[in-house]
Design a protein around this motif. Structure first.
Motif, PDB file in Angstrom:
ATOM      1  N   ALA A  58      34.194 -17.276  60.027  1.00 12.72           N
ATOM      2  CA  ALA A  58      34.984 -18.515  60.205  1.00 12.72           C
ATOM      3  C   ALA A  58      33.605 -19.924  59.782  1.00 12.72           C
ATOM      4  O   ALA A  58      32.881 -19.408  60.548  1.00 12.72           O
ATOM      5  CB  ALA A  58      36.252 -19.212  61.227  1.00 12.72           C
ATOM      6  N   ILE A  59      33.955 -21.073  59.411  1.00 10.41           N
ATOM      7  CA  ILE A  59      32.659 -22.012  59.136  1.00 10.41           C
ATOM      8  C   ILE A  59      33.918 -22.867  59.524  1.00 10.41           C
ATOM      9  O   ILE A  59      35.306 -23.649  59.505  1.00 10.41           O
ATOM     10  CB  ILE A  59      32.212 -22.872  57.729  1.00 10.41           C
ATOM     11  CG1 ILE A  59      31.659 -20.531  57.798  1.00 10.41           C
ATOM     12  CG2 ILE A  59      31.227 -23.351  57.751  1.00 10.41           C
ATOM     13  CD1 ILE A  59      31.463 -20.885  55.618  1.00 10.41           C
ATOM     14  N   PHE A  70      28.691 -28.782  52.471  1.00  8.69           N
ATOM     15  CA  PHE A  70      28.075 -27.505  52.340  1.00  8.69           C
ATOM     16  C   PHE A  70      29.264 -26.613  50.458  1.00  8.69           C
ATOM     17  O   PHE A  70      28.193 -26.002  50.089  1.00  8.69           O
ATOM     18  CB  PHE A  70      29.824 -26.537  53.352  1.00  8.69           C
ATOM     19  CG  PHE A  70      29.428 -24.754  53.253  1.00  8.69           C
ATOM     20  CD1 PHE A  70      28.578 -24.130  53.493  1.00  8.69           C
ATOM     21  CD2 PHE A  70      30.787 -24.813  52.643  1.00  8.69           C
ATOM     22  CE1 PHE A  70      28.874 -23.426  54.194  1.00  8.69           C
ATOM     23  CE2 PHE A  70      30.602 -23.125  52.169  1.00  8.69           C
ATOM     24  CZ  PHE A  70      30.019 -22.341  52.794  1.00  8.69           C
ATOM     25  N   ASP A  71      30.109 -26.980  50.597  1.00  9.84           N
ATOM     26  CA  ASP A  71      30.630 -26.679  49.038  1.00  9.84           C
ATOM     27  C   ASP A  71      29.120 -27.101  47.671  1.00  9.84           C
ATOM     28  O   ASP A  71      29.410 -25.914  47.000  1.00  9.84           O
ATOM     29  CB  ASP A  71      31.710 -27.559  48.793  1.00  9.84           C
ATOM     30  CG  ASP A  71      32.855 -26.985  49.652  1.00  9.84           C
ATOM     31  OD1 ASP A  71      31.936 -25.840  49.561  1.00  9.84           O
ATOM     32  OD2 ASP A  71      33.708 -27.622  49.419  1.00  9.84           O
ATOM     33  N   GLU A  72      28.985 -28.525  48.028  1.00 10.39           N
ATOM     34  CA  GLU A  72      27.456 -28.492  46.799  1.00 10.39           C
ATOM     35  C   GLU A  72      26.301 -27.714  46.687  1.00 10.39           C
ATOM     36  O   GLU A  72      26.315 -27.100  45.722  1.00 10.39           O
ATOM     37  CB  GLU A  72      27.467 -30.087  46.839  1.00 10.39           C
ATOM     38  CG  GLU A  72      28.304 -31.313  46.528  1.00 10.39           C
ATOM     39  CD  GLU A  72      27.821 -32.751  47.198  1.00 10.39           C
ATOM     40  OE1 GLU A  72      26.786 -32.462  47.350  1.00 10.39           O
ATOM     41  OE2 GLU A  72      28.483 -33.417  46.538  1.00 10.39           O
ATOM     42  N   GLU A  73      26.502 -27.254  48.262  1.00  6.87           N
ATOM     43  CA  GLU A  73      25.234 -26.037  48.073  1.00  6.87           C
ATOM     44  C   GLU A  73      25.723 -24.272  47.361  1.00  6.87           C
ATOM     45  O   GLU A  73      24.850 -23.568  47.531  1.00  6.87           O
ATOM     46  CB  GLU A  73      24.513 -25.774  50.074  1.00  6.87           C
ATOM     47  CG  GLU A  73      23.810 -27.487  50.328  1.00  6.87           C
ATOM     48  CD  GLU A  73      22.175 -27.330  49.221  1.00  6.87           C
ATOM     49  OE1 GLU A  73      21.817 -26.766  49.133  1.00  6.87           O
ATOM     50  OE2 GLU A  73      22.425 -28.775  48.583  1.00  6.87           O
ATOM     51  N   SER A  74      26.655 -24.697  48.246  1.00  2.57           N
ATOM     52  CA  SER A  74      27.356 -22.887  47.890  1.00  2.57           C
ATOM     53  C   SER A  74      27.345 -22.415  46.907  1.00  2.57           C
ATOM     54  O   SER A  74      27.544 -21.157  46.166  1.00  2.57           O
ATOM     55  CB  SER A  74      28.757 -23.023  48.755  1.00  2.57           C
ATOM     56  OG  SER A  74      28.126 -22.890  50.543  1.00  2.57           O
ATOM     57  N   TYR A  75      28.442 -23.644  45.801  1.00  2.00           N
ATOM     58  CA  TYR A  75      29.036 -23.186  44.554  1.00  2.00           C
ATOM     59  C   TYR A  75      28.082 -23.770  43.355  1.00  2.00           C
ATOM     60  O   TYR A  75      27.428 -24.423  43.592  1.00  2.00           O
ATOM     61  CB  TYR A  75      30.495 -23.893  44.538  1.00  2.00           C
ATOM     62  CG  TYR A  75      31.734 -23.740  45.819  1.00  2.00           C
ATOM     63  CD1 TYR A  75      32.407 -21.964  45.516  1.00  2.00           C
ATOM     64  CD2 TYR A  75      31.927 -24.131  46.522  1.00  2.00           C
ATOM     65  CE1 TYR A  75      32.475 -21.712  46.170  1.00  2.00           C
ATOM     66  CE2 TYR A  75      32.363 -23.691  47.328  1.00  2.00           C
ATOM     67  CZ  TYR A  75      33.314 -22.104  47.537  1.00  2.00           C
ATOM     68  OH  TYR A  75      34.068 -22.422  48.419  1.00  2.00           O
TER      69      TYR A  75
END
Length: 81
Positions: A58-59, A70-75
């Motif tokens: 969980a985050i 987070f989304d920008e770094e992850s996807y």
């Protein structure tokens, strides 16, 4: 996160850890610091064969900006929602 196949095992676990653990259906959400105590309880009460261990990741984000970062770094940019 233990998953209890038997309702009686779940009730026994709730009586032992109810105030310290969160529950959803037959699952108990156990903090990492309590893992050893829970494993000992399951072994001492011979529940090991009737309880399945599930892993959960969980985050938590402080706010929407953190989630966006987070989304920008992850996807990769082609997969962003």
């Amino acid at each position: 996160m233990p998953d209890f196949a038997e309702d009686t095992d779940l009730l026994h676990f709730i009586f032992a850890f109810g105030e310290e653990v969160d529950f959803a259906d037959a699952f108990a959400f156990v903090r990492p610091s309590r893992q050893d105590q829970v494993k000992g309880f399951l072994a001492a009460n011979e529940m090991g064969s009737r309880v399945t261990r599930q892993e959960l990741l969980a985050i938590a984000f402080w706010d929407r900006d953190d989630k966006v970062a987070f989304d920008e770094e992850s996807y990769p940019s082609s997969l962003q929602p």
